[in-house]
Design a protein around this motif. Structure first.
Motif, PDB file in Angstrom:
ATOM      1  N   ARG A 115      38.419 107.105 -47.315  1.00 48.17           N
ATOM      2  CA  ARG A 115      38.680 106.120 -46.274  1.00 48.17           C
ATOM      3  C   ARG A 115      39.523 106.742 -45.152  1.00 48.17           C
ATOM      4  O   ARG A 115      39.271 106.524 -43.963  1.00 48.17           O
ATOM      5  N   GLY A 122      36.394 107.715 -37.194  1.00 50.23           N
ATOM      6  CA  GLY A 122      36.171 106.532 -36.369  1.00 50.23           C
ATOM      7  C   GLY A 122      37.122 106.484 -35.182  1.00 50.23           C
ATOM      8  O   GLY A 122      36.706 106.215 -34.050  1.00 50.23           O
TER       9      GLY A 122
ATOM     10  N   LEU B  29      30.253 100.305 -50.813  1.00 46.15           N
ATOM     11  CA  LEU B  29      30.987 101.394 -50.159  1.00 46.15           C
ATOM     12  C   LEU B  29      30.801 101.309 -48.652  1.00 46.15           C
ATOM     13  O   LEU B  29      31.743 101.493 -47.873  1.00 46.15           O
ATOM     14  N   ASP B  32      32.673  97.956 -47.370  1.00 43.94           N
ATOM     15  CA  ASP B  32      34.120  97.870 -47.573  1.00 43.94           C
ATOM     16  C   ASP B  32      34.872  99.093 -47.069  1.00 43.94           C
ATOM     17  O   ASP B  32      36.073  99.031 -46.828  1.00 43.94           O
ATOM     18  N   LEU B  33      34.186 100.223 -46.943  1.00 41.95           N
ATOM     19  CA  LEU B  33      34.914 101.441 -46.588  1.00 41.95           C
ATOM     20  C   LEU B  33      34.340 102.119 -45.350  1.00 41.95           C
ATOM     21  O   LEU B  33      35.044 102.318 -44.366  1.00 41.95           O
ATOM     22  N   ALA B  37      35.701 101.828 -41.286  1.00 41.97           N
ATOM     23  CA  ALA B  37      36.316 103.067 -40.776  1.00 41.97           C
ATOM     24  C   ALA B  37      35.653 103.530 -39.482  1.00 41.97           C
ATOM     25  O   ALA B  37      36.342 103.836 -38.508  1.00 41.97           O
ATOM     26  N   VAL B  38      34.344 103.593 -39.470  1.00 43.37           N
ATOM     27  CA  VAL B  38      33.688 104.202 -38.302  1.00 43.37           C
ATOM     28  C   VAL B  38      33.099 103.171 -37.344  1.00 43.37           C
ATOM     29  O   VAL B  38      32.662 103.521 -36.261  1.00 43.37           O
TER      30      VAL B  38
END
Lengths: 344, 344
Positions: A115, A122, B29, B32-33, B37-38
């Motif tokens: 993460r 990101g 994944l 949630d992750l 993030a991106v």
């Protein structure tokens, strides 16, 4: 091209770390194995990014990232993966339109670590800004990969008038360097557990598209752009001298090597000109544009220490020389193989 | 979306093989992750390929390939890397314009083996045809990767009138399948040393863009295309049912499962509907176009056994059911995690 490979019989030959180091072995692997297998993209030299067929305003570039450790002073594999591909597009005079991001991760990698580096990717992408529009995630069993590898591929749109290419460098060109050298390679090295330097090294990893955009008004007088990543300034200058069939001479005193980088390279027997960078680039520009181009670069913080480091000559084609502090000349060869594996 | 992850505290949670298997853990994944993030690419569902910003006729897709072993009956990591990305573009109604190819290889890999799989990639690309326009080569130390990983990223141009998307599937749609299922996963499995099947399995790995081009005259009546790779038909149908908020019912008897695949799945306790494919796809088309679409698919050898396998309904949204041979109904769930790791 045959570069006198040290492994004469391919049936017995094995891949070496140096084949991935951006120097002579990499060039040989490309020319003797990869390009015959998949085909040469076109008649010109190999560049950091390729033109998209039937869309001449678009360029595409891909890079896989295997840096170890995953985090280092000044960045991590996530920010590096964004900057590396943005910069490859920028070296063709392009600003990024979209990135893809593909993950290969080892079973057992802490999700919190995944993460963290993806969040870093990101943030880096939003700072450019460039959207991450598509991705892929693969997980391999324990021991089948070393924690985490990333791939980013970027599509960029070329700025009007900018058509830099390695074979457009000309005798007489001024060679500019946008910032100090050696910081990325030494920062990654300093983050490895077995080495403890006193000095603080911070990677220069950063996006370079704003500096390239600042060069836009210089237009077609910007002949060649290249960011000296694997193999450092030595590899980049040798590639350009080869592809443009020119000679290159730089002044050692003009190349900014931060003191801690110089000290670390002294200690480890490395040439700072062969150490990888991720936040500076070389520009070959028409000599009459030198002052304009330097003013453009210095107008941005990331180009504050841009300077002219040398010039291109008529020959011998492919020869790169360094005028040393005491006025002697030494040949700056293409590095053979790895100095510092897995720095990007 | 939270899919009741079996690892409740992220600070302690580790990546599992199943996170890369294309099923529920992969979806979790992502949601949630990865996406937090991106960033989420856009308001629509996640697709095999994304639209390129400001170039609505272009799509981009990326895939990393970690298949083990590198060669299997019917293909190798090189051909698979070309077909996989060409097919992801095709599932958005696009023909490929250009590919990038990035190599991560382990020190000590025989050069002859690298040459063989890259030559296979080159042959596969020329057969499509699509040029490999750019690439990258990284080498990591022994033990830091399992021999060879590839990444391909493709840019494709959408065919006029074709705008398939997962959220365009409609109640009443006919669900077509272009060919038999289960061949790729069982072929890779049969190539692993520890397993010795009597039967010959040959992967169905092939490019699908010609079949999609054949569907071109059906235009906007082609609502959704999806190739059932990781997680097989079960994962693909569950994704579409979720993204389009429809129900799906297929007839078990209508899904062609080759006898050796059925036998191997019986022996290993696998559901053929969860086994990966690399050379067939699902199409959701307006019911009145069923015959035209099937005729178009069957006009090409790779679509010779195309057939209608079921239809979409109004709900419950996201529910996928199979009518069995004896007329009973069973729920076909999204697979949780890995059945067969590293099959692509």
């Amino acid at each position: 091209m045959s570069l006198n490979c040290p492994v004469p019989h391919e049936e017995d030959a094995l891949l070496l770390l140096g084949h991935g180091a951006g120097g002579r072995l990499t060039a040989e692997l490309l020319e003797d194995l990869v390009l015959p297998a998949v085909g040469r993209p076109g008649p010109g030299p190999l560049e950091d990014a390729a033109l998209v067929p039937s869309h001449p305003e678009l360029v595409i570039s891909t890079d896989s990232f295997v840096v170890s450790p995953l985090s280092f002073p000044g960045g991590d594999i996530g920010s590096l993966a964004v900057h590396g591909t943005v910069n490859d597009l920028a070296m063709r005079g392009a600003v990024p339109l979209a990135l893809s991001l593909a993950v290969i991760a080892e079973e057992g990698l802490p999700l919190a670590e995944l993460r963290a580096v993806l969040a870093s990717a990101g943030r880096s992408a939003r700072a450019v800004p460039v959207p991450v529009v598509t991705g892929d995630t693969k997980v391999v069993g324990r021991g089948a990969a070393d924690r985490l590898f990333l791939n980013t591929t970027g599509i960029g749109r070329r700025l009007a008038g900018l058509t830099p290419s390695a074979d457009r460098a000309r005798p007489g060109d001024a060679i500019l360097l946008s910032g100090p050298v050696g910081l990325h390679g030494t920062a990654v090295l300093s983050a490895r557990e077995s080495l403890g330097f006193d000095a603080d090294f911070i990677s220069d990893s950063r996006p370079l598209h704003r500096l390239v955009t600042a060069l836009g008004p210089c237009g077609a007088n910007v002949h060649t752009l290249r960011d000296p990543t694997r193999g450092g300034v030595a590899a980049a200058l040798n590639e350009i001298a080869r592809d443009a069939a020119i000679s290159v001479e730089i002044e050692e005193v003009a190349v900014p090597v931060p003191d801690p980088v110089a000290a670390a390279c002294d200690m480890l027997g490395l040439d700072p000109l062969e150490v990888a960078n991720e936040g500076c680039f070389l520009a070959f520009v028409a000599p009459e544009l030198t002052d304009d181009a330097l003013a453009a670069l210095r107008s941005l913080p990331e180009g504050g220490s841009a300077d002219r480091i040398g010039s291109a000559g008529v020959g011998p084609a492919g020869r790169v020389t360094v005028r040393t502090l005491v006025g002697a000349r030494r040949i700056l060869d293409m590095p053979l193989g790895e100095q510092l594996p897995r720095i990007c």
